[in-house]
Design a protein around this motif. Structure first.
Motif, mmCIF file in Angstrom:
data_model
loop_
_atom_site.group_PDB
_atom_site.id
_atom_site.type_symbol
_atom_site.label_atom_id
_atom_site.label_comp_id
_atom_site.label_asym_id
_atom_site.label_seq_id
_atom_site.Cartn_x
_atom_site.Cartn_y
_atom_site.Cartn_z
ATOM 1 N N PRO A 31 34.073 104.917 6.502
ATOM 2 C CA PRO A 31 33.174 105.548 7.470
ATOM 3 C C PRO A 31 31.750 104.985 7.425
ATOM 4 C CG PRO A 31 34.590 107.203 6.508
ATOM 5 C CD PRO A 31 34.863 105.932 5.763
ATOM 6 N N SER A 32 31.298 104.605 6.227
ATOM 7 C CA SER A 32 29.936 104.076 6.117
ATOM 8 C C SER A 32 29.786 102.695 6.734
ATOM 9 C CB SER A 32 29.507 104.031 4.649
ATOM 10 O OG SER A 32 30.299 103.114 3.913
ATOM 11 N N THR A 33 30.903 102.003 6.967
ATOM 12 C CA THR A 33 30.851 100.693 7.636
ATOM 13 C C THR A 33 31.354 100.780 9.076
ATOM 14 O OG1 THR A 33 33.064 99.995 6.916
ATOM 15 C CG2 THR A 33 31.221 99.556 5.419
ATOM 16 N N GLY A 34 31.532 102.011 9.581
ATOM 17 C CA GLY A 34 31.906 102.201 10.978
ATOM 18 C C GLY A 34 33.386 102.290 11.252
ATOM 19 N N VAL A 35 34.194 102.494 10.209
ATOM 20 C CA VAL A 35 35.647 102.583 10.382
ATOM 21 C C VAL A 35 36.109 103.964 9.930
ATOM 22 C CG1 VAL A 35 37.893 101.643 9.782
ATOM 23 C CG2 VAL A 35 35.915 100.106 10.009
ATOM 24 N N ASP A 36 36.670 104.733 10.855
ATOM 25 C CA ASP A 36 37.177 106.068 10.561
ATOM 26 C C ASP A 36 38.678 106.075 10.800
ATOM 27 O OD1 ASP A 36 37.917 108.746 10.461
ATOM 28 O OD2 ASP A 36 36.074 109.462 11.404
ATOM 29 N N THR A 37 39.445 106.052 9.721
ATOM 30 C CA THR A 37 40.901 105.958 9.875
ATOM 31 C C THR A 37 41.515 107.250 10.385
ATOM 32 O OG1 THR A 37 41.118 106.488 7.519
ATOM 33 C CG2 THR A 37 41.169 104.154 8.139
ATOM 34 N N LEU A 38 40.828 108.377 10.209
ATOM 35 C CA LEU A 38 41.361 109.647 10.713
ATOM 36 C C LEU A 38 41.356 109.688 12.236
ATOM 37 C CD1 LEU A 38 40.084 112.545 8.432
ATOM 38 C CD2 LEU A 38 42.452 111.969 8.986
ATOM 39 N N THR A 39 40.320 109.149 12.850
ATOM 40 C CA THR A 39 40.234 109.131 14.312
ATOM 41 C C THR A 39 40.681 107.801 14.904
ATOM 42 O OG1 THR A 39 37.950 108.319 14.314
ATOM 43 C CG2 THR A 39 38.280 110.699 14.184
ATOM 44 N N GLY A 40 40.715 106.769 14.078
ATOM 45 C CA GLY A 40 41.020 105.423 14.559
ATOM 46 C C GLY A 40 39.799 104.656 15.007
ATOM 47 N N PRO A 81 38.544 96.619 15.925
ATOM 48 C CA PRO A 81 37.678 95.468 15.648
ATOM 49 C C PRO A 81 37.699 95.048 14.176
ATOM 50 C CG PRO A 81 36.376 97.428 16.161
ATOM 51 C CD PRO A 81 37.781 97.747 16.500
ATOM 52 N N ALA A 82 37.839 96.012 13.256
ATOM 53 C CA ALA A 82 37.861 95.661 11.835
ATOM 54 C C ALA A 82 39.091 94.836 11.480
ATOM 55 C CB ALA A 82 37.818 96.915 10.981
ATOM 56 N N LEU A 83 40.229 95.144 12.118
ATOM 57 C CA LEU A 83 41.482 94.467 11.783
ATOM 58 C C LEU A 83 41.719 93.193 12.589
ATOM 59 C CD1 LEU A 83 41.950 97.047 10.182
ATOM 60 C CD2 LEU A 83 44.286 97.108 11.065
ATOM 61 N N LYS A 84 40.850 92.893 13.517
ATOM 62 C CA LYS A 84 41.036 91.684 14.321
ATOM 63 C C LYS A 84 41.067 90.448 13.424
ATOM 64 C CE LYS A 84 39.211 89.179 18.313
ATOM 65 N NZ LYS A 84 38.128 89.118 19.338
ATOM 66 N N GLY A 85 42.136 89.701 13.516
ATOM 67 C CA GLY A 85 42.273 88.481 12.719
ATOM 68 C C GLY A 85 42.664 88.706 11.280
ATOM 69 N N ALA A 86 42.955 89.940 10.894
ATOM 70 C CA ALA A 86 43.292 90.232 9.489
ATOM 71 C C ALA A 86 44.711 89.782 9.163
ATOM 72 C CB ALA A 86 43.143 91.719 9.208
ATOM 73 N N ASP A 87 44.874 89.207 7.997
ATOM 74 C CA ASP A 87 46.192 88.845 7.492
ATOM 75 C C ASP A 87 46.808 89.986 6.687
ATOM 76 O OD1 ASP A 87 46.153 85.840 8.158
ATOM 77 O OD2 ASP A 87 44.305 86.093 6.995
ATOM 78 N N VAL A 88 45.961 90.686 5.941
ATOM 79 C CA VAL A 88 46.417 91.730 5.028
ATOM 80 C C VAL A 88 45.488 92.934 5.166
ATOM 81 C CG1 VAL A 88 46.915 92.321 2.606
ATOM 82 C CG2 VAL A 88 47.220 89.959 3.409
ATOM 83 N N VAL A 89 46.068 94.127 5.046
ATOM 84 C CA VAL A 89 45.281 95.358 4.963
ATOM 85 C C VAL A 89 45.634 96.056 3.658
ATOM 86 C CG1 VAL A 89 44.901 97.665 5.919
ATOM 87 C CG2 VAL A 89 45.020 95.677 7.441
ATOM 88 N N VAL A 90 44.616 96.435 2.910
ATOM 89 C CA VAL A 90 44.771 97.191 1.673
ATOM 90 C C VAL A 90 44.225 98.588 1.913
ATOM 91 C CG1 VAL A 90 44.049 97.392 -0.736
ATOM 92 C CG2 VAL A 90 44.543 95.131 0.236
ATOM 93 N N ASP A 91 45.004 99.615 1.589
ATOM 94 C CA ASP A 91 44.536 100.990 1.757
ATOM 95 C C ASP A 91 44.419 101.648 0.387
ATOM 96 O OD1 ASP A 91 43.862 103.536 2.481
ATOM 97 O OD2 ASP A 91 45.630 103.906 3.723
ATOM 98 N N VAL A 92 43.173 101.826 -0.060
ATOM 99 C CA VAL A 92 42.911 102.537 -1.313
ATOM 100 C C VAL A 92 42.054 103.772 -1.039
ATOM 101 C CG1 VAL A 92 43.162 100.527 -2.803
ATOM 102 C CG2 VAL A 92 40.927 101.029 -1.801
ATOM 103 N N SER A 93 42.079 104.237 0.208
ATOM 104 C CA SER A 93 41.289 105.416 0.569
ATOM 105 C C SER A 93 41.897 106.665 -0.047
ATOM 106 C CB SER A 93 41.214 105.562 2.092
ATOM 107 O OG SER A 93 42.508 105.765 2.638
ATOM 108 N N ASN A 94 41.090 107.718 -0.112
ATOM 109 C CA ASN A 94 41.564 108.967 -0.710
ATOM 110 C C ASN A 94 41.134 110.145 0.151
ATOM 111 O OD1 ASN A 94 42.841 110.645 -2.513
ATOM 112 N ND2 ASN A 94 41.210 110.600 -4.035
ATOM 113 N N SER A 95 41.939 111.177 0.133
ATOM 114 C CA SER A 95 41.609 112.395 0.868
ATOM 115 C C SER A 95 40.367 113.043 0.267
ATOM 116 C CB SER A 95 42.787 113.368 0.804
ATOM 117 O OG SER A 95 42.402 114.643 1.264
ATOM 118 N N PRO A 96 39.459 113.537 1.108
ATOM 119 C CA PRO A 96 38.293 114.252 0.569
ATOM 120 C C PRO A 96 38.651 115.601 -0.025
ATOM 121 C CG PRO A 96 38.302 114.316 2.971
ATOM 122 C CD PRO A 96 39.399 113.373 2.569
#
Length: 245
Positions: free
Chosen positions: A32-41, A46-61
């Motif tokens: 969220p601090s870099t402009g990406v909110d996975t809860l709302t999408g 734009p963040a995933l454009k051109g991405a080869d790999v996505v790593v998800d290490v986020s945690n529920s608040p």
């Protein structure tokens, strides 16, 4: 490779980003601090454009069952949709050793639902399950403190340094999708009450540990949080880590 790390500003994520950049990858921290909110999408495309790999290490608040389930399942669905649109070739998720063996704990059920969403997301994946982090021992002790006593059960744990978790996640991100699970843990099994004693021996603050099987977050947990004989073990010992932190 371009590797997007969701939760990339947190304890594990920031270390994963640093390791990947050291190895020459374009590692992007998404939170969220870099402009990406996975809860709302918001900001995912734009963040995933051109991405080869996505790593998800986020945690529920929240560690409550309902909010955690909502967070992990909505996030997993939104990320999978964005990954398919972007042509991402590999999704890496961080989970918990023994998570599927504690059905009475709502937060763990939420993590199991996240894993199921990853498996069904349509993107090749790798799941890294880690034991509890060294960094969590002190907060668990604080939550279990009554007066001058730290009341902890004798549940066996095999804790691991967050740096070792980040290294394993970064390695997974650079490899081929396993479409399976890899368990990682620290080198030693300790009872939780013993971890409290070790902590206070290294950093005495006037408290003492009392063994109480009904106390704290891990009261009543089954003995499944150390991993089995197939677990991959890191090198960092808890006592050594304490001396450096």
């Amino acid at each position: 490779m371009k590797i997007v790390v969701i939760g990339g500003t947190g304890l594990i994520g920031s270390q994963v980003v640093a390791r990947l950049r050291e190895r020459g990858h374009e590692a992007v921290a998404a939170s969220p601090s870099t402009g990406v909110d996975t809860l709302t999408g918001e900001g995912l495309a734009p963040a995933l454009k051109g991405a080869d790999v996505v790593v998800d290490v986020s945690n529920s608040p929240s560690f409550e069952a309902g909010p955690a389930l909502d967070f992990f399942t909505r996030t997993a669905r939104n990320v999978a949709d964005a990954e398919r649109d972007a042509g991402v070739r590999h999704h890496v998720a961080l989970s918990i050793v023994g998570v599927d063996q504690v059905p009475d704990y709502g937060y763990y059920r939420a993590k199991v639902a996240q894993e199921e969403a990853v498996r069904g997301g349509g993107v090749p994946y790798s799941i890294v399950r880690a034991t509890q982090f060294f960094e969590f021992v002190a907060p668990v002790m604080d939550l279990s403190t009554q007066g001058g006593e730290v009341r902890l059960p004798s549940l066996p744990l095999r804790p691991i340094a967050s740096a070792d978790v980040a290294a394993a996640v970064a390695d997974a991100a650079q490899g081929a999708p396993s479409n399976g699970v890899r368990d990682i843990a620290g080198p030693e099994v300790h009872r939780l009450d013993r971890l409290g004693e070790i902590t206070l021996a290294a950093k005495p603050d006037g408290r003492s540990v009392v063994t109480d099987e009904d106390a704290g977050l891990f009261a009543g947990f089954p003995d499944v949080l150390t991993g089995d004989d197939t677990v991959h073990t890191a090198a960092t010992r808890y006592e050594d880590w304490l001396r450096q932190h």
